[in-house]
Scaffold this motif. Structure first.
Motif, PDB file in Angstrom:
ATOM      1  N   LYS A 159      65.306  18.999 -85.116  1.00  8.37           N
ATOM      2  CA  LYS A 159      64.031  18.545 -85.666  1.00  8.37           C
ATOM      3  C   LYS A 159      64.164  17.071 -85.958  1.00  8.37           C
ATOM      4  O   LYS A 159      65.063  16.642 -86.684  1.00  8.37           O
ATOM      5  N   MET A 160      63.260  16.297 -85.393  1.00 13.37           N
ATOM      6  CA  MET A 160      63.303  14.845 -85.521  1.00 13.37           C
ATOM      7  C   MET A 160      62.043  14.371 -86.243  1.00 13.37           C
ATOM      8  O   MET A 160      60.936  14.560 -85.734  1.00 13.37           O
ATOM      9  N   ASN A 161      62.230  13.795 -87.404  1.00 11.88           N
ATOM     10  CA  ASN A 161      61.134  13.250 -88.200  1.00 11.88           C
ATOM     11  C   ASN A 161      61.208  11.727 -88.230  1.00 11.88           C
ATOM     12  O   ASN A 161      62.245  11.143 -87.947  1.00 11.88           O
ATOM     13  N   SER A 162      60.093  11.121 -88.592  1.00 15.58           N
ATOM     14  CA  SER A 162      60.034   9.657 -88.750  1.00 15.58           C
ATOM     15  C   SER A 162      60.627   8.953 -87.538  1.00 15.58           C
ATOM     16  O   SER A 162      61.475   8.059 -87.667  1.00 15.58           O
ATOM     17  N   LEU A 163      60.187   9.349 -86.374  1.00 17.69           N
ATOM     18  CA  LEU A 163      60.758   8.810 -85.152  1.00 17.69           C
ATOM     19  C   LEU A 163      60.502   7.315 -85.023  1.00 17.69           C
ATOM     20  O   LEU A 163      59.458   6.798 -85.443  1.00 17.69           O
ATOM     21  N   LYS A 164      61.479   6.634 -84.449  1.00 16.50           N
ATOM     22  CA  LYS A 164      61.420   5.189 -84.241  1.00 16.50           C
ATOM     23  C   LYS A 164      61.514   4.881 -82.743  1.00 16.50           C
ATOM     24  O   LYS A 164      62.086   5.677 -81.987  1.00 16.50           O
ATOM     25  N   PRO A 165      61.026   3.742 -82.313  1.00 12.27           N
ATOM     26  CA  PRO A 165      61.153   3.392 -80.889  1.00 12.27           C
ATOM     27  C   PRO A 165      62.600   3.427 -80.408  1.00 12.27           C
ATOM     28  O   PRO A 165      62.852   3.793 -79.247  1.00 12.27           O
ATOM     29  N   GLU A 166      63.535   3.089 -81.281  1.00 14.66           N
ATOM     30  CA  GLU A 166      64.941   3.107 -80.874  1.00 14.66           C
ATOM     31  C   GLU A 166      65.507   4.512 -80.704  1.00 14.66           C
ATOM     32  O   GLU A 166      66.650   4.668 -80.261  1.00 14.66           O
ATOM     33  N   ASP A 167      64.729   5.529 -81.030  1.00 16.08           N
ATOM     34  CA  ASP A 167      65.137   6.904 -80.755  1.00 16.08           C
ATOM     35  C   ASP A 167      64.812   7.318 -79.329  1.00 16.08           C
ATOM     36  O   ASP A 167      65.180   8.414 -78.896  1.00 16.08           O
ATOM     37  N   THR A 168      64.110   6.476 -78.608  1.00 12.84           N
ATOM     38  CA  THR A 168      63.772   6.771 -77.219  1.00 12.84           C
ATOM     39  C   THR A 168      65.040   6.947 -76.396  1.00 12.84           C
ATOM     40  O   THR A 168      65.914   6.084 -76.385  1.00 12.84           O
ATOM     41  N   ALA A 169      65.140   8.091 -75.717  1.00 15.20           N
ATOM     42  CA  ALA A 169      66.344   8.421 -74.946  1.00 15.20           C
ATOM     43  C   ALA A 169      66.141   9.767 -74.263  1.00 15.20           C
ATOM     44  O   ALA A 169      65.184  10.487 -74.551  1.00 15.20           O
ATOM     45  N   VAL A 170      67.060  10.102 -73.384  1.00 11.81           N
ATOM     46  CA  VAL A 170      67.169  11.468 -72.897  1.00 11.81           C
ATOM     47  C   VAL A 170      68.113  12.200 -73.844  1.00 11.81           C
ATOM     48  O   VAL A 170      69.221  11.721 -74.116  1.00 11.81           O
ATOM     49  N   TYR A 171      67.678  13.319 -74.350  1.00 13.11           N
ATOM     50  CA  TYR A 171      68.457  14.101 -75.305  1.00 13.11           C
ATOM     51  C   TYR A 171      69.077  15.304 -74.605  1.00 13.11           C
ATOM     52  O   TYR A 171      68.386  16.036 -73.884  1.00 13.11           O
TER      53      TYR A 171
END
Length: 120
Positions: free
Chosen positions: A82-94
């Motif tokens: 669960k990912m909250n408060s997402l930021k542009p720097e979280d952009t990635a392939v998970y």
């Protein structure tokens, strides 16, 4: 041999939330420590979060501590992020993975990944 399939990625705005799922098949993952990793183009895959086989112990990268939560449901053979408060720097392939080493985390079997894109 276990097969892992991630889902739940997508395009969201900064501040939004997403929940990633990792469904396992082929064998139970209840005896495996599990982890989430992420990768952006030109960079090495990095650790995001890990969870012990029972779910009692969890570790997070400093960059996601307090915003992301890893969990698992061994009855469903599934791990979540669960990912909250997402930021542009979280952009990635998970990617999710079974672990062959707890610390530092080293993946063993990997899924194909799910793209998360966070716009500003």
């Amino acid at each position: 041999q276990v097969q892992l399939v991630e889902s739940g990625g997508g395009l969201v705005q900064a501040g939004d939330s997403l929940r990633l799922s990792c469904a396992a098949s082929g064998r139970t993952i209840s005896s495996s420590d599990m982890g989430w990793f992420r990768q952006t183009p030109g960079k090495e895959r990095e650790f995001v979060a890990t969870i012990s086989r029972s779910g009692a112990t969890k570790n997070y990268a400093d960059s996601v501590e307090g915003r992301f939560t890893i969990s698992r449901d061994n009855t469903k053979n599934t791990v979540y992020l669960k990912m909250n408060s997402l930021k542009p720097e979280d952009t990635a392939v998970y990617y999710c993975a079974t672990l062959r080493q707890w610390y530092p985390p080293v993946g063993n079997s990997w899924g194909q990944g799910t793209q998360v894109t966070v716009s500003s």
